[in-house]
Design a protein around this motif. Structure first.
Motif, PDB file in Angstrom:
ATOM      1  N   CYS A 187      -0.140   8.409  11.739  1.00 60.10           N
ATOM      2  CA  CYS A 187      -1.530   7.811  11.693  1.00 60.10           C
ATOM      3  C   CYS A 187      -1.554   6.346  12.204  1.00 60.10           C
ATOM      4  N   LEU A 188      -2.551   5.974  12.867  1.00 58.15           N
ATOM      5  CA  LEU A 188      -2.589   4.499  13.402  1.00 58.15           C
ATOM      6  C   LEU A 188      -3.464   3.872  12.555  1.00 58.15           C
ATOM      7  N   LEU A 189      -2.791   2.682  12.131  1.00 58.35           N
ATOM      8  CA  LEU A 189      -3.703   1.473  11.548  1.00 58.35           C
ATOM      9  C   LEU A 189      -4.168   0.364  12.522  1.00 58.35           C
ATOM     10  N   HIS A 190      -5.264   0.495  12.902  1.00 64.97           N
ATOM     11  CA  HIS A 190      -6.000  -0.477  13.787  1.00 64.97           C
ATOM     12  C   HIS A 190      -6.574  -1.588  13.189  1.00 64.97           C
ATOM     13  N   GLY A 191      -5.888  -2.747  13.041  1.00 72.67           N
ATOM     14  CA  GLY A 191      -6.218  -3.856  11.952  1.00 72.67           C
ATOM     15  C   GLY A 191      -6.358  -4.971  12.946  1.00 72.67           C
ATOM     16  N   VAL A 192      -7.454  -5.732  13.099  1.00 73.17           N
ATOM     17  CA  VAL A 192      -7.518  -7.025  13.934  1.00 73.17           C
ATOM     18  C   VAL A 192      -6.544  -7.903  13.032  1.00 73.17           C
ATOM     19  N   THR A 193      -5.994  -9.213  14.034  1.00 69.71           N
ATOM     20  CA  THR A 193      -4.956  -9.949  13.659  1.00 69.71           C
ATOM     21  C   THR A 193      -5.440 -10.789  12.349  1.00 69.71           C
ATOM     22  N   SER A 194      -4.312 -10.671  11.619  1.00 74.23           N
ATOM     23  CA  SER A 194      -4.461 -11.383  10.215  1.00 74.23           C
ATOM     24  C   SER A 194      -5.428 -10.821   9.235  1.00 74.23           C
ATOM     25  N   SER A 195      -5.403  -9.264   9.320  1.00 76.44           N
ATOM     26  CA  SER A 195      -6.288  -8.731   8.599  1.00 76.44           C
ATOM     27  C   SER A 195      -5.516  -8.093   7.298  1.00 76.44           C
ATOM     28  N   GLY A 196      -4.178  -8.321   7.232  1.00 77.01           N
ATOM     29  CA  GLY A 196      -3.371  -7.930   6.218  1.00 77.01           C
ATOM     30  C   GLY A 196      -2.645  -6.862   6.342  1.00 77.01           C
ATOM     31  N   LYS A 197      -2.422  -6.230   7.475  1.00 72.35           N
ATOM     32  CA  LYS A 197      -1.663  -5.076   7.566  1.00 72.35           C
ATOM     33  C   LYS A 197      -0.202  -5.144   6.774  1.00 72.35           C
ATOM     34  N   THR A 198       0.307  -6.042   6.594  1.00 74.13           N
ATOM     35  CA  THR A 198       1.649  -5.979   5.842  1.00 74.13           C
ATOM     36  C   THR A 198       1.418  -5.831   4.400  1.00 74.13           C
ATOM     37  N   LEU A 199       0.193  -6.370   3.938  1.00 72.72           N
ATOM     38  CA  LEU A 199       0.215  -6.054   2.376  1.00 72.72           C
ATOM     39  C   LEU A 199      -0.168  -4.489   2.255  1.00 72.72           C
ATOM     40  N   LEU A 200      -0.789  -3.962   3.269  1.00 70.43           N
ATOM     41  CA  LEU A 200      -1.149  -2.596   3.067  1.00 70.43           C
ATOM     42  C   LEU A 200       0.408  -1.801   3.138  1.00 70.43           C
ATOM     43  N   TYR A 201       1.105  -2.102   4.244  1.00 70.85           N
ATOM     44  CA  TYR A 201       2.319  -1.658   4.339  1.00 70.85           C
ATOM     45  C   TYR A 201       3.165  -1.867   2.948  1.00 70.85           C
ATOM     46  N   ILE A 202       3.097  -2.765   2.375  1.00 66.42           N
ATOM     47  CA  ILE A 202       3.978  -3.259   1.017  1.00 66.42           C
ATOM     48  C   ILE A 202       3.433  -2.134   0.127  1.00 66.42           C
ATOM     49  N   ARG A 203       2.198  -1.948  -0.100  1.00 67.67           N
ATOM     50  CA  ARG A 203       1.755  -0.953  -1.194  1.00 67.67           C
ATOM     51  C   ARG A 203       2.178   0.554  -1.064  1.00 67.67           C
ATOM     52  N   LEU A 204       2.045   0.518   0.392  1.00 66.26           N
ATOM     53  CA  LEU A 204       2.735   2.095   0.795  1.00 66.26           C
ATOM     54  C   LEU A 204       4.265   2.260   0.442  1.00 66.26           C
ATOM     55  N   ILE A 205       5.198   1.172   0.811  1.00 68.24           N
ATOM     56  CA  ILE A 205       6.346   0.992   0.441  1.00 68.24           C
ATOM     57  C   ILE A 205       6.720   1.309  -0.778  1.00 68.24           C
ATOM     58  N   GLU A 206       5.914   0.487  -1.473  1.00 70.93           N
ATOM     59  CA  GLU A 206       5.976   0.731  -3.104  1.00 70.93           C
ATOM     60  C   GLU A 206       6.089   2.007  -3.710  1.00 70.93           C
ATOM     61  N   GLN A 207       4.944   2.774  -3.088  1.00 77.98           N
ATOM     62  CA  GLN A 207       4.613   4.259  -3.386  1.00 77.98           C
ATOM     63  C   GLN A 207       5.903   5.014  -3.265  1.00 77.98           C
ATOM     64  N   TYR A 208       6.574   5.028  -1.977  1.00 78.79           N
ATOM     65  CA  TYR A 208       7.546   5.874  -1.491  1.00 78.79           C
ATOM     66  C   TYR A 208       8.843   5.432  -2.269  1.00 78.79           C
ATOM     67  N   ILE A 209       8.952   4.046  -2.715  1.00 78.62           N
ATOM     68  CA  ILE A 209      10.387   3.651  -3.519  1.00 78.62           C
ATOM     69  C   ILE A 209      10.273   4.449  -4.884  1.00 78.62           C
ATOM     70  N   ARG A 210       9.009   4.085  -5.502  1.00 71.22           N
ATOM     71  CA  ARG A 210       8.969   4.783  -6.610  1.00 71.22           C
ATOM     72  C   ARG A 210       9.171   6.212  -6.829  1.00 71.22           C
ATOM     73  N   LYS A 211       8.933   6.954  -5.623  1.00 75.45           N
ATOM     74  CA  LYS A 211       9.221   8.466  -5.603  1.00 75.45           C
ATOM     75  C   LYS A 211      10.655   8.561  -5.475  1.00 75.45           C
ATOM     76  N   GLY A 212      11.359   7.516  -5.296  1.00 79.65           N
ATOM     77  CA  GLY A 212      12.891   7.749  -4.974  1.00 79.65           C
ATOM     78  C   GLY A 212      13.210   7.995  -3.293  1.00 79.65           C
ATOM     79  N   ARG A 213      12.336   7.601  -2.519  1.00 74.95           N
ATOM     80  CA  ARG A 213      12.274   8.290  -1.084  1.00 74.95           C
ATOM     81  C   ARG A 213      12.676   6.959  -0.394  1.00 74.95           C
ATOM     82  N   GLN A 214      13.356   7.100   0.843  1.00 78.45           N
ATOM     83  CA  GLN A 214      13.576   5.733   1.833  1.00 78.45           C
ATOM     84  C   GLN A 214      12.431   5.574   2.856  1.00 78.45           C
TER      85      GLN A 214
END
Length: 813
Positions: free
Chosen positions: A298-325
């Motif tokens: 999936c492509l996340l096309h977000g303008v500069t300073s739209s907070g893409k990193t915060l979205l990445y962090i939420r996704l990372i949290e999901q996968y860590i809680r599932k025990g995945r890397q």
């Protein structure tokens, strides 16, 4: 039984060794083995396959030794290596050399052994032989690298051969494991004194050795505050000696114990998410999750300073809680410093970093932690794709458009983004590509439905995009042929920005002080002796440097052509901009971020932190300042020379120029919405600059896509670029034309060239290029790659072209 083994050499195909009976039981796919290749050389190779089929046509040698009890890589990694080698026209040995940490790739080291029978009479030896023989007499053994150090030369083979011929020494080859766990000595309290009453009694009845008492109290304090006590820390804190500690050990109060410890310190492992997504981010998050149900990418096309990193962090949290890397890829090491601090805030010790600035031992430790599943999130450059993930669930490829994801030299010349997409098919991971300015190929794939597409069209906190202004340099007074560095408008804006206690970034895509040294009498330009390229003057080091081969020259005072001393410095780089700014704004704190200013492992991080802490007012830099950095207080961004971005002979020139200008503009006004971008140009009516002014990525995309379709460039074709290299211009020119004639019957419609590149000689090698623009047909591409290899072999069978190097680059950028 026989084993197909990958060794870290560019062999056209993998060699097969016989497995001796006593090694068959312990040998597994993915283990390292010691093998002999040629007469004496030993290597550590990776077992790719085990089978009972004796190879035909050559006699197999036996495997000498098994180096691992457990495989160091997974079976899926071997399949990944095989694909990389096949697709990017490399060998599996070259992929192995790129993939494994250096300490896993053992090769034999030549060792000289002194011949006792020769005696100590060295009167028959010359001065260089005498130096080596004397060292051998004292040490009995010398590595080849030590001989190079003694003679202060890398060319030591003739001397070694003469010493062997005179029977002064013998040579043997040894294969040594280079990785060693780091050991620390820990200090522990003897069990007898773990009882508080017994310890109190000891302290209250202490009568002699006050220094030992002081050391013991220091130990108890460290034990209480840190939980574990390392000997070195204890002796430093208590200002004590080894002898005093030894005294306490002999009295049976303390004891010491050696343990393996990590070279890299990790934070405690916890997850602490203290933010909520905005409605726009939440919508994009749902779009990503929905896309992942049906598509792996999936492509996340977000303008500069739209907070893409915060979205990445939420996704990372999901996968860590599932025990995945999770693998979080960035195009350059330079970007990791700021991101790692943000990720550690949310995920603590779950985060590991992997890139080339780490020592070889540190990389082996990270490798092992990823393989065991102990590290859940890896932040790294493209090489982090090669780590042995236990259960990879998500790959985030941030700034996916960046050309730094493409490996240039040496082989394999792979693209990190595309390799990540293939890797996801092997591991079952999902891939999220993120960018404010996606590559045309990626955006085309997303719009055509091959990838999922999620959008973030507004900046975080509803902050407005910066206002863009073109500064017409044609209206600025100047001498004939002179380039304008600062317009009056830009200088005035810089002064006002600094006066308001705000910060500014200036972008110039050239480093050094002056890119040209020109004679005003005859027009001679100082050039590198080994490359057909002008030398750049670096004022700080007072040297001329070649940015292609790295050679350094003293400053030129007289023209080599006519002898005149009327030399002038033309154009300007970041170093000169920094100097000029200091004259125009003497009270401003100015710093420079480029390859020359960022030298050691932590220099980039230190500079970014100083800018974050507002200890720097104006930051001047090359592309390093463009990419993904997040600063709260930047109000002004200046693009010093936009024309320099628009004048490249490359079909991607407009796409790249838009990406650079849009990305650097995105550093401005990220928090309070007050951001200005000034773009200095002599071409204010250039069509691309109109898209930049409107932040119109889609408009640029549609215009460029139409041109790419018209001229059959990616994404409508696949580009394979062939580089021909030889030390003689006529030979490489004839070779390229001969090769083209071989290709002509089957691929005539797809050939462009051959032609000289913009820089026709690098490192004393003359260059020619031949481009193939192939339809997007995997069978045709595969057949073409086979033909390229076949024609290369045919070329090398012609005596004249035997030493012509042919380098294929698939999906060249």
């Amino acid at each position: 039984m026989f084993a197909e083994i990958v060794i870290p050499l560019a062999l056209p195909k993998n060699y097969t060794w016989e497995i001796p009976a006593h090694l068959q039981e312990g040998l597994r796919i993915g283990c390292r083995v010691e093998v002999n290749l040629g007469k004496h050389k030993k290597y550590s190779g990776i077992v790719k396959a085990i089978h009972p089929d004796k190879p035909k046509g050559f006699e197999t040698k036996e495997i000498l030794n098994v180096l691992d009890h457990e495989p160091v890589i997974h079976a899926w990694q071997l399949r990944f290596w095989e694909w990389l080698a096949d697709y990017y026209m490399a060998t599996e040995g070259e992929v192995m050399a790129a993939a494994l940490p250096a300490h896993f790739k053992l090769s034999s080291e030549t060792i000289l052994v002194f011949n006792e029978e020769f005696g100590d009479d060295f009167s028959t030896l010359d001065s260089e032989e005498y130096l080596v023989a004397e060292a051998l007499l004292m040490k009995q053994e010398l590595r080849l690298t030590e001989v190079q150090g003694i003679l202060d030369s890398t060319h030591v083979y003739p001397i070694v051969n003469r010493l062997m011929g005179k029977k002064v020494c013998f040579v043997w080859e040894s294969l040594k494991e280079k990785f060693a766990p780091r050991k620390e000595t820990f200090v522990l309290l003897e069990p007898e004194y773990s009882n508080e009453d017994r310890l109190s009694e000891l302290l209250n009845n202490w009568s002699r050795a006050p220094k030992q008492m002081e050391l013991l109290l220091g130990y108890l304090h460290l034990l209480k505050t840190e939980g574990e006590v390392i000997k070195a820390s204890l002796l430093k804190k208590a200002n004590a000696t080894d002898a005093q500690l030894k005294g306490l050990v002999e009295k049976g109060i303390l004891r010491t114990e050696k343990r393996s410890v990590d070279r890299i310190q990790y934070l405690p492992k916890d997850i602490h998410i203290d933010f909520t997504l905005t409605p726009a981010q939440e919508e994009a998050f749902v779009q990503v999750e929905t896309a992942f149900v049906e598509k792996p990418v999936c492509l996340l096309h977000g303008v500069t300073s739209s907070g893409k990193t915060l979205l990445y962090i939420r996704l990372i949290e999901q996968y860590i809680r599932k025990g995945r890397q999770v693998l979080y890829m960035l195009p350059e090491i330079a970007l990791t410093a700021q991101i790692i601090r943000r990720l550690q805030k949310y995920f603590g010790g779950h985060i590991g970093i992997y890139h080339s600035r780490f020592s070889h031992n540190e990389r082996v430790e990270i490798w092992n932690k990823v393989k065991s599943g102990e590290l859940k999130v890896v932040l790294g450059a493209r090489s982090s794709l090669f780590l042995p993930y236990q259960d990879l669930g998500l790959i985030i490829c941030d700034e996916e458009h960046d050309p730094s994801y493409k490996q240039q030299d040496p082989a394999p010349r792979y693209h990190g983004r595309d390799a990540a997409i293939y890797l996801s098919g092997l591991t079952g991971a999902k891939v999220l590509l993120g960018s404010a300015t996606p590559s045309l190929e990626t955006y085309h794939n997303a719009r055509s439905g091959k990838f999922g597409l999620a959008g973030l069209t507004e900046r975080y906190g509803d902050v407005k995009l910066p206002t863009m202004q073109l500064v017409d340099l044609r209206a600025v007074p100047r001498k004939p042929g002179e380039k304008v560095m600062f317009s009056v408008h830009l200088l005035e804006e810089l002064k006002q920005t600094v006066a308001r206690k705000k910060q500014a970034i200036l972008f110039q895509n050239r480093r050094g002080y002056a890119p040209f040294h020109l004679c005003t009498v005859c027009g001679w330009i100082a050039q590198c002796e080994h490359c057909d390229v002008s030398l750049t003057f670096h004022k700080f080091s007072n040297k001329l440097k070649c940015h292609y081969c790295g050679n350094i020259y003293p400053p030129v005072l007289t023209c080599r052509g006519c002898g005149s001393d009327k030399l002038v410095q033309k154009s300007f780089g970041t170093e000169r901009i920094e100097e000029e700014l200091e004259q125009h704004l003497p009270d401003a704190k100015i710093a420079r971020m480029d390859f020359d200013a960022i030298r050691n492992k932590n220099a980039h991080d230190v500079l970014i932190q100083q800018f974050e802490q507002r200890k720097i007012d104006i930051l001047v830099g090359t592309q390093m300042v463009v990419k993904g950095l997040d600063f709260d207080n930047v109000e002004l961004v200046g693009v010093i020379d936009a024309d320099g971005l628009l004048h490249f002979a490359d079909f991607r020139v407009n796409e790249r120029a838009f990406q650079l200008m849009e990305q650097v503009s995105g550093r401005a006004g990220r928090r309070d919405g007050v951001g200005d971008v000034l773009i200095q140009t002599n071409l204010p009516n250039h069509p691309l600059l109109q898209h930049v002014l409107r932040h119109d990525y889609v408009g640029m995309f549609l215009e460029e896509l139409d041109k790419r379709r018209q001229f059959f460039y990616p994404p409508f074709s696949r580009v394979v670029l062939l580089h021909f290299k030889h030390k003689e211009r006529d030979v490489v020119n004839d070779a390229a034309h001969h090769f083209t004639r071989l290709m002509q019957p089957a691929y005539g419609n797809y050939l462009v060239g051959p032609a000289e590149p913009m820089v026709p000689r690098v490192r004393n090698m003359y260059l020619m290029e031949l481009m193939l623009k192939l339809p997007r047909d995997s069978q045709l591409l595969s057949r073409c790659k086979d033909d390229i290899q076949r024609y290369t072999a045919m070329l090398h069978h012609e005596g004249k072209f035997k030493k012509v190097i042919v380098v294929p680059d698939v999906d060249a950028v």
